[in-house]
Write a protein that holds these residues in place. Structure first.
Motif, PDB file in Angstrom:
ATOM      1  N   LYS A 104       0.840  -1.201   0.000  1.00 15.19           N
ATOM      2  CA  LYS A 104       0.000   0.000   0.000  1.00 15.19           C
ATOM      3  C   LYS A 104       0.868   1.241   0.000  1.00 15.19           C
ATOM      4  CE  LYS A 104      -4.156  -2.080   2.071  1.00 15.19           C
ATOM      5  NZ  LYS A 104      -5.093  -2.039   0.923  1.00 15.19           N
ATOM      6  N   ALA A 119      -6.839   9.517  -0.810  1.00  8.92           N
ATOM      7  CA  ALA A 119      -6.810  10.178   0.504  1.00  8.92           C
ATOM      8  C   ALA A 119      -5.393  10.634   0.846  1.00  8.92           C
ATOM      9  CB  ALA A 119      -7.304   9.201   1.572  1.00  8.92           C
ATOM     10  N   VAL A 142      -7.621   6.419   9.111  1.00  2.00           N
ATOM     11  CA  VAL A 142      -7.574   5.008   8.722  1.00  2.00           C
ATOM     12  C   VAL A 142      -6.125   4.562   8.854  1.00  2.00           C
ATOM     13  CG1 VAL A 142      -8.025   3.347   6.871  1.00  2.00           C
ATOM     14  CG2 VAL A 142      -9.423   5.404   7.045  1.00  2.00           C
ATOM     15  N   LYS A 144      -3.529   1.409   7.837  1.00  2.00           N
ATOM     16  CA  LYS A 144      -3.453   0.225   6.973  1.00  2.00           C
ATOM     17  C   LYS A 144      -2.083  -0.437   7.087  1.00  2.00           C
ATOM     18  CE  LYS A 144      -6.542   2.284   3.550  1.00  2.00           C
ATOM     19  NZ  LYS A 144      -6.838   2.546   2.138  1.00  2.00           N
ATOM     20  N   VAL A 154      -6.877  -3.322   7.205  1.00  3.65           N
ATOM     21  CA  VAL A 154      -7.332  -1.927   7.231  1.00  3.65           C
ATOM     22  C   VAL A 154      -8.169  -1.694   8.477  1.00  3.65           C
ATOM     23  CG1 VAL A 154      -8.700  -0.174   6.047  1.00  3.65           C
ATOM     24  CG2 VAL A 154      -7.283  -1.741   4.730  1.00  3.65           C
ATOM     25  N   LEU A 156     -10.135   1.134  11.137  1.00  6.38           N
ATOM     26  CA  LEU A 156     -10.740   2.472  11.158  1.00  6.38           C
ATOM     27  C   LEU A 156     -10.902   2.940  12.611  1.00  6.38           C
ATOM     28  CD1 LEU A 156     -13.062   1.008   8.579  1.00  6.38           C
ATOM     29  CD2 LEU A 156     -12.016   3.165   8.042  1.00  6.38           C
ATOM     30  N   GLU A 186      -4.032   7.335   6.864  1.00  3.69           N
ATOM     31  CA  GLU A 186      -4.744   8.157   5.880  1.00  3.69           C
ATOM     32  C   GLU A 186      -5.858   8.961   6.517  1.00  3.69           C
ATOM     33  OE1 GLU A 186      -4.821   5.276   2.012  1.00  3.69           O
ATOM     34  OE2 GLU A 186      -6.739   5.853   2.864  1.00  3.69           O
ATOM     35  N   GLU A 187      -6.242  10.020   5.842  1.00  2.00           N
ATOM     36  CA  GLU A 187      -7.472  10.720   6.237  1.00  2.00           C
ATOM     37  C   GLU A 187      -8.657   9.781   5.941  1.00  2.00           C
ATOM     38  OE1 GLU A 187      -9.044  13.877   3.629  1.00  2.00           O
ATOM     39  OE2 GLU A 187      -7.721  13.145   2.061  1.00  2.00           O
ATOM     40  N   ARG A 188      -9.691   9.851   6.773  1.00  2.00           N
ATOM     41  CA  ARG A 188     -10.903   9.038   6.556  1.00  2.00           C
ATOM     42  C   ARG A 188     -11.857   9.798   5.643  1.00  2.00           C
ATOM     43  NH1 ARG A 188     -14.269   5.888  10.474  1.00  2.00           N
ATOM     44  NH2 ARG A 188     -12.393   5.796  11.737  1.00  2.00           N
ATOM     45  N   MET A 189     -12.255   9.134   4.565  1.00  2.20           N
ATOM     46  CA  MET A 189     -13.192   9.763   3.630  1.00  2.20           C
ATOM     47  C   MET A 189     -14.570   9.112   3.814  1.00  2.20           C
ATOM     48  SD  MET A 189     -10.736   9.773   0.249  1.00  2.20           S
ATOM     49  CE  MET A 189     -10.731   7.998   0.077  1.00  2.20           C
ATOM     50  N   GLU A 193     -18.946   3.174  -2.100  1.00  4.29           N
ATOM     51  CA  GLU A 193     -17.792   2.531  -2.736  1.00  4.29           C
ATOM     52  C   GLU A 193     -18.208   1.807  -4.005  1.00  4.29           C
ATOM     53  OE1 GLU A 193     -15.228   0.273  -0.076  1.00  4.29           O
ATOM     54  OE2 GLU A 193     -15.946   1.514   1.588  1.00  4.29           O
ATOM     55  N   LYS A 215     -19.254  -5.685   2.115  1.00  4.11           N
ATOM     56  CA  LYS A 215     -18.183  -6.265   2.939  1.00  4.11           C
ATOM     57  C   LYS A 215     -18.649  -6.687   4.324  1.00  4.11           C
ATOM     58  CE  LYS A 215     -14.087  -4.555   0.687  1.00  4.11           C
ATOM     59  NZ  LYS A 215     -13.962  -3.354  -0.092  1.00  4.11           N
ATOM     60  N   MET A 274     -13.953   5.438  -3.987  1.00  4.49           N
ATOM     61  CA  MET A 274     -14.965   6.035  -3.115  1.00  4.49           C
ATOM     62  C   MET A 274     -15.499   7.271  -3.819  1.00  4.49           C
ATOM     63  SD  MET A 274     -14.806   6.904   0.923  1.00  4.49           S
ATOM     64  CE  MET A 274     -15.346   5.358   1.614  1.00  4.49           C
ATOM     65  N   LEU A 283      -9.421   4.193  -3.117  1.00  2.00           N
ATOM     66  CA  LEU A 283      -9.160   3.597  -1.803  1.00  2.00           C
ATOM     67  C   LEU A 283      -7.986   2.647  -1.897  1.00  2.00           C
ATOM     68  CD1 LEU A 283     -12.806   2.712  -0.793  1.00  2.00           C
ATOM     69  CD2 LEU A 283     -11.375   4.427   0.330  1.00  2.00           C
ATOM     70  N   GLU A 284      -7.977   1.888  -2.972  1.00  2.00           N
ATOM     71  CA  GLU A 284      -6.912   0.898  -3.159  1.00  2.00           C
ATOM     72  C   GLU A 284      -6.917   0.441  -4.602  1.00  2.00           C
ATOM     73  OE1 GLU A 284      -7.632  -3.004  -1.544  1.00  2.00           O
ATOM     74  OE2 GLU A 284      -9.732  -2.960  -2.091  1.00  2.00           O
TER      75      GLU A 284
HETATM   76  P1  AMP Z   1      -8.728  -1.067   1.252  1.00  2.00           P
HETATM   77  O1  AMP Z   1      -8.325  -2.510   1.416  1.00  2.00           O
HETATM   78  O2  AMP Z   1      -7.585  -0.115   1.283  1.00  2.00           O
HETATM   79  O3  AMP Z   1      -9.691  -0.845   0.121  1.00  2.00           O
HETATM   80  O4  AMP Z   1      -9.639  -0.771   2.532  1.00  2.00           O
HETATM   81  C1  AMP Z   1     -10.686  -1.633   2.904  1.00  2.00           C
HETATM   82  C2  AMP Z   1     -11.906  -0.828   3.231  1.00  2.00           C
HETATM   83  O5  AMP Z   1     -11.603   0.134   4.244  1.00  2.00           O
HETATM   84  C3  AMP Z   1     -12.440  -0.009   2.063  1.00  2.00           C
HETATM   85  O6  AMP Z   1     -13.262  -0.766   1.239  1.00  2.00           O
HETATM   86  C4  AMP Z   1     -13.156   1.102   2.784  1.00  2.00           C
HETATM   87  O7  AMP Z   1     -14.436   0.669   3.219  1.00  2.00           O
HETATM   88  C5  AMP Z   1     -12.303   1.329   4.000  1.00  2.00           C
HETATM   89  N1  AMP Z   1     -11.330   2.415   3.744  1.00  2.00           N
HETATM   90  C6  AMP Z   1     -10.073   2.284   3.303  1.00  2.00           C
HETATM   91  N2  AMP Z   1      -9.471   3.487   3.189  1.00  2.00           N
HETATM   92  C7  AMP Z   1     -10.363   4.407   3.578  1.00  2.00           C
HETATM   93  C8  AMP Z   1     -10.343   5.833   3.702  1.00  2.00           C
HETATM   94  N3  AMP Z   1      -9.251   6.538   3.425  1.00  2.00           N
HETATM   95  N4  AMP Z   1     -11.469   6.442   4.148  1.00  2.00           N
HETATM   96  C9  AMP Z   1     -12.551   5.724   4.467  1.00  2.00           C
HETATM   97  N5  AMP Z   1     -12.635   4.397   4.374  1.00  2.00           N
HETATM   98  C10 AMP Z   1     -11.563   3.730   3.947  1.00  2.00           C
END
Ligand code: AMP
Ligand code: GLY
Length: 420
Positions: A104, A119, A142, A144, A154, A156, A186-189, A193, A215, A274, A283-284
């Motif tokens: 990541k 983010a 967030v 990770k 990940v 929160l 990261e900042e939370r957004m 999705e 999920k 997102m 997000l990824e």
């Molecule tokens: P990721 O594996 O990085 O996609 O993260 C898994 C889940 O965490 C995502 O599907 C989002 O629901 C949540 N998530 C990851 N990053 C963020 C972010 N910066 N802000 C809010 N939710 C996030």
């Protein structure tokens, strides 16, 4: 053409199902496959996915002309590099290109280099420095684990206290092992999705239909996170304008950026997006087909998957026209009791004949003494497709009891966001 699909889950069953319909197919193998793929392909037993030398010998012996790799772990470990070095064609990224999912911190720095919207973030491997940073930021955030953590890395946290204890778990206690030598903060957004997968040959990129995954374990998006309890496609919230925005600002810069940096990405590039008030944010990235998204997207693919995969490997995706069926698909995951924690397995499974436009993808089943039994958390993905989401939703839920096993649990509200 002889084809080998690597992997054993619902995603791989969906790939095998689609490839099995290809006019260009001669013989199809799945390694290791599952009882679902066994109905459409020859499952290869006795060779571990980690044993590249044995896979190479198998491919040469069976004159495999294309290998399709399903899961991220073998891609991140360099399976495609080893096979390609022996002249075996693979649909899937090299180890260097797979970093876009496997690290990541790589992915975030890559996005920053290519101004792909995501983010704000910082990366740390030192616990004290990370804590200092945590004391200076606004909440919520967030955290990770940078490496591959089977979808669990990940967190929160809502407060500084929670954030500190998360950091300690990842960086000090190493609850995710080496995946946690580095963390991204990261900042939370907020926003809905969307999973946008795309075919790419390293130069051109063609998006698939946008999908939404579910999920959380329970209806109404309650309960713990899981590997995915269902999906639907296309996601109507993702407008044509958003698709253009994602292609121009996410998919194209990512593919061009990987190529420029000397790591051309061939295969399926998955952008987890997102939809924020300020526009689309990544997000990824994943380096492969999504699961369960593949179980709704491939049934809607009109074009021959084998032709598309071949065009990607040969660098001529721009010559292909890719068509989608009209309508929509809904997939409901049938999970074992206890999932996503300690699951009950070994339950006898029964499946009745399904109507047309439905398929039951196996994810956690095995054959024992001639009986089909459960062997994992997510047992089946039951997919239906039809004229629209409502039709597919009704079809899948009115047939849900055609598959059954002791302790079966599933969500009753897959696709609710598109229906409400
Ligand atoms: P990721 O594996 O990085 O996609 O993260 C898994 C889940 O965490 C995502 O599907 C989002 O629901 C949540 N998530 C990851 N990053 C963020 C972010 N910066 N802000 C809010 N939710 C996030
Ligand atoms: N559905 C999320 C993933 O495949 O990573």
């Amino acid at each position: 053409m002889n084809v080998l699909v690597i992997g054993s889950g619902g995603r791989e069953h969906a790939i095998v199902w689609k490839v099995s319909q290809s006019p260009g197919l001669t013989k199809l193998y799945a390694l290791p496959g599952n009882p679902g793929t066994a109905e459409l392909a020859e499952n290869v037993s006795g060779i571990s996915v980690d044993d590249y030398a044995a896979i190479i010998v198998f491919c040469k012996d069976k004159q495999i002309e294309l290998v399709i790799v399903g899961p991220e772990a073998p891609l991140a470990a360099g399976l495609v590099d080893s096979l390609s070095a022996e002249g075996i064609r693979c649909f899937g990224p090299s180890q260097a290109a797979a970093q876009i999912e496997a690290s990541k911190s790589f992915a975030k720095d890559f996005m920053a280099r290519h101004t792909i919207p995501t983010a704000k973030y910082e990366t740390f491997s030192n616990y004290d420095e990370a804590v200092q940073y945590l004391e200076s930021v606004d909440y919520p955030i967030v955290i990770k684990a940078s490496g591959l953590a089977a979808g669990k890395g990940v967190i929160l946290p809502d407060t500084l206290e929670e954030a500190k204890s998360t950091l300690e778990d990842i960086l000090v206690k190493r609850v995710f092992g080496d995946a946690g030598t580095e963390v991204v903060i990261e900042e939370r957004m907020t926003g809905q999705e969307v999973s946008l997968m795309a075919f790419t040959d390293g130069t051109s990129v063609v998006p698939m239909l946008p999908a939404q995954d579910h999920k959380r374990l329970l209806d109404g998006d309650e309960g713990p996170n899981t590997g995915g309890m269902g999906a639907y496609a296309p996601a109507p919230i993702f407008t044509a304008e958003m698709m253009d925005e994602a292609v121009e600002h996410v998919l194209k810069p990512a593919v061009i950026g990987m190529k420029r940096e000397g790591n051309p990405f061939v295969g399926v590039l998955y952008a987890g997006l997102m939809l924020t008030l300020n526009g689309i944010r990544v997000l990824e990235f994943n380096c492969r087909f999504g699961d369960p998204e593949t179980q709704v997207v491939l049934p809607l693919l009109e074009t021959d998957l084998l032709e598309i995969a071949g065009a990607c490997v040969d660098g001529r995706l721009n010559e292909m026209n890719i068509y989608w069926k009209k309508g929509a698909a809904v997939c409901v995951v049938l999970a074992s009791k206890g999932y996503p924690d300690k699951v009950e397995s070994g339950k006898v499974v029964s499946i009745e004949k399904l109507p047309d436009d439905m398929v039951c993808f196996h994810a956690g089943t095995k054959l024992e003494n001639g009986n089909l039994i459960t062997s994992g958390g997510r047992v089946f993905g039951l997919t239906a497709w039809g004229e629209d989401i409502e039709g597919a939703f009704k079809k899948v839920y009115s047939n849900i009891n055609k598959a059954s096993f002791g302790g079966m649990q599933y969500r009753r509200d897959i696709a609710h966001r598109a229906l409400s």
